[in-house]
Design an enzyme around this catalytic site. Sequence first.
Site, PDB file in Angstrom:
ATOM      1  CG  MET A  26      -1.863  -1.228   1.187  1.00 55.14           C
ATOM      2  SD  MET A  26      -3.384  -1.000   2.112  1.00 55.14           S
ATOM      3  CE  MET A  26      -2.755  -0.762   3.759  1.00 55.14           C
ATOM      4  CG  HIS A  30       8.486   0.308   6.048  1.00 55.52           C
ATOM      5  ND1 HIS A  30       8.751  -1.045   6.060  1.00 55.52           N
ATOM      6  CD2 HIS A  30       7.143   0.421   6.285  1.00 55.52           C
ATOM      7  CE1 HIS A  30       7.643  -1.713   6.320  1.00 55.52           C
ATOM      8  NE2 HIS A  30       6.641  -0.846   6.448  1.00 55.52           N
ATOM      9  CG  HIS A  33       6.915  -1.897   2.164  1.00 61.73           C
ATOM     10  ND1 HIS A  33       6.841  -0.742   2.901  1.00 61.73           N
ATOM     11  CD2 HIS A  33       5.680  -2.446   2.219  1.00 61.73           C
ATOM     12  CE1 HIS A  33       5.623  -0.595   3.383  1.00 61.73           C
ATOM     13  NE2 HIS A  33       4.884  -1.617   2.983  1.00 61.73           N
ATOM     14  N   GLY A 143       5.044 -10.246   4.115  1.00 56.33           N
ATOM     15  CA  GLY A 143       5.823 -10.106   5.343  1.00 56.33           C
ATOM     16  C   GLY A 143       5.168 -10.824   6.518  1.00 56.33           C
ATOM     17  CD  GLN A 144       5.420 -14.678  10.430  1.00 54.85           C
ATOM     18  OE1 GLN A 144       5.315 -15.334   9.390  1.00 54.85           O
ATOM     19  NE2 GLN A 144       4.676 -14.898  11.491  1.00 54.85           N
ATOM     20  CE  LYS A 145       3.682  -4.592  11.722  1.00 60.23           C
ATOM     21  NZ  LYS A 145       2.604  -4.148  10.936  1.00 60.23           N
ATOM     22  CG  ASP A 146       0.802  -7.232   7.848  1.00 58.11           C
ATOM     23  OD1 ASP A 146       0.088  -6.566   8.607  1.00 58.11           O
ATOM     24  OD2 ASP A 146       1.748  -6.731   7.216  1.00 58.11           O
ATOM     25  CB  SER A 181       4.101  -0.488  10.659  1.00 54.95           C
ATOM     26  OG  SER A 181       2.806  -0.075  10.277  1.00 54.95           O
TER      27      SER A 181
HETATM   28  P1  AMP Z   1       1.546  -2.938   3.451  1.00 56.74           P
HETATM   29  O1  AMP Z   1       2.071  -1.862   2.564  1.00 56.74           O
HETATM   30  O2  AMP Z   1       1.488  -2.564   4.895  1.00 56.74           O
HETATM   31  O3  AMP Z   1       0.261  -3.553   2.936  1.00 56.74           O
HETATM   32  O4  AMP Z   1       2.622  -4.110   3.391  1.00 56.74           O
HETATM   33  C1  AMP Z   1       2.995  -4.699   2.178  1.00 56.74           C
HETATM   34  C2  AMP Z   1       3.776  -5.961   2.451  1.00 56.74           C
HETATM   35  O5  AMP Z   1       4.936  -5.648   3.214  1.00 56.74           O
HETATM   36  C3  AMP Z   1       2.969  -6.975   3.290  1.00 56.74           C
HETATM   37  O6  AMP Z   1       3.237  -8.279   2.820  1.00 56.74           O
HETATM   38  C4  AMP Z   1       3.517  -6.753   4.663  1.00 56.74           C
HETATM   39  O7  AMP Z   1       3.403  -7.894   5.507  1.00 56.74           O
HETATM   40  C5  AMP Z   1       4.969  -6.452   4.360  1.00 56.74           C
HETATM   41  N1  AMP Z   1       5.577  -5.746   5.488  1.00 56.74           N
HETATM   42  C6  AMP Z   1       5.084  -4.650   6.135  1.00 56.74           C
HETATM   43  N2  AMP Z   1       5.887  -4.308   7.165  1.00 56.74           N
HETATM   44  C7  AMP Z   1       6.893  -5.233   7.182  1.00 56.74           C
HETATM   45  C8  AMP Z   1       8.038  -5.420   8.013  1.00 56.74           C
HETATM   46  N3  AMP Z   1       8.297  -4.621   9.049  1.00 56.74           N
HETATM   47  N4  AMP Z   1       8.842  -6.462   7.738  1.00 56.74           N
HETATM   48  C9  AMP Z   1       8.581  -7.289   6.703  1.00 56.74           C
HETATM   49  N5  AMP Z   1       7.532  -7.155   5.869  1.00 56.74           N
HETATM   50  C10 AMP Z   1       6.696  -6.137   6.111  1.00 56.74           C
END
Ligand code: AMP
Length: 278
Positions: A26, A30, A33, A143-146, A181
């Site tokens: 999205m 950082h 990503h 990411g394992q974060k989610d 995040s």
């Molecule tokens: P988002 O932009 O928040 O939807 O995240 C996009 C992708 O990046 C998703 O697969 C998240 O799980 C991953 N992601 C977000 N934050 C982290 C992080 N701190 N470490 C690893 N992957 C991440």
Amino acid sequence: MQVIETIETFRTARSRYPRLGLVPTMGFLHEGHLSLVRRAKEECGAVAVSIFVNPTQFAANEDFSTYPRDMERDLSLLREIQADLVFTPTPATVYPPGHDTGVEVGTVTNVLEGVVRPGHFRGVATVVCKLFNIVQPTKAYFGQKDAQQCVVIAKMARDLDMPLEVVVCPTVREADGLAMSSRNSYLKPDERRAATVLRRALAAAEARFSVGERSGETLRQAMLETLATEPMGSVEYVSIADRRSLTELGQVPADGALASLAVRIGKTRLIDNVILGS
Ligand code: AMP
């Protein structure tokens, strides 16, 4: 690096790559990503990144309109690490008038985040399914974060015979342990300091687990005790759950468990997790 807004142009560009990794995001990128993008490029030879703040995964009371966005910065970061394709569709491209189909993944969407954010995973599964169909990746990186999102997407891909591999990558953290995040940008300085309590609560569960504690209740309690030391934090849930079914565990089995939590720090909702026993 090619930046593409429409599905048709994307399909044409995509056809040049025999193998292609996909990293759905999205935006407001950082290091978390970027770690996914680097791994995808390494493993597949070429990588597509999607940047799309997906309206259907936000409930009416959530932060869709204020979600941080900085397309220029995102593109320059992606250029630096040599992403090949960037897909930046508009909401009208993804959801044209009359769009009326969604992907419902089963019981794994009814717990944890699914309880607090009804409809969230329908939005996530639907947009990821569409991205898989548009991009046709060899492998897709999450990411394992989610953690629950990873379980939901892997289940969708398996149940619907999607011809790709779902790869889960480790959580990237700030020096003090806070999981990176896009939403961390909402935190005021004192909230940013308080936010380290999430990682510390997970560390408390890890510490008990490492000395042989296997009671789910005791491990959940250990997280709650640490969270209680931070007055700025308001706990939504703590969980010790089966890594695949995400059901709460009385006893942690030999193959380990997912320890996860969601906490509000001021107005900002943060989540984090670790796998116990890996
Ligand atoms: P988002 O932009 O928040 O939807 O995240 C996009 C992708 O990046 C998703 O697969 C998240 O799980 C991953 N992601 C977000 N934050 C982290 C992080 N701190 N470490 C690893 N992957 C991440």
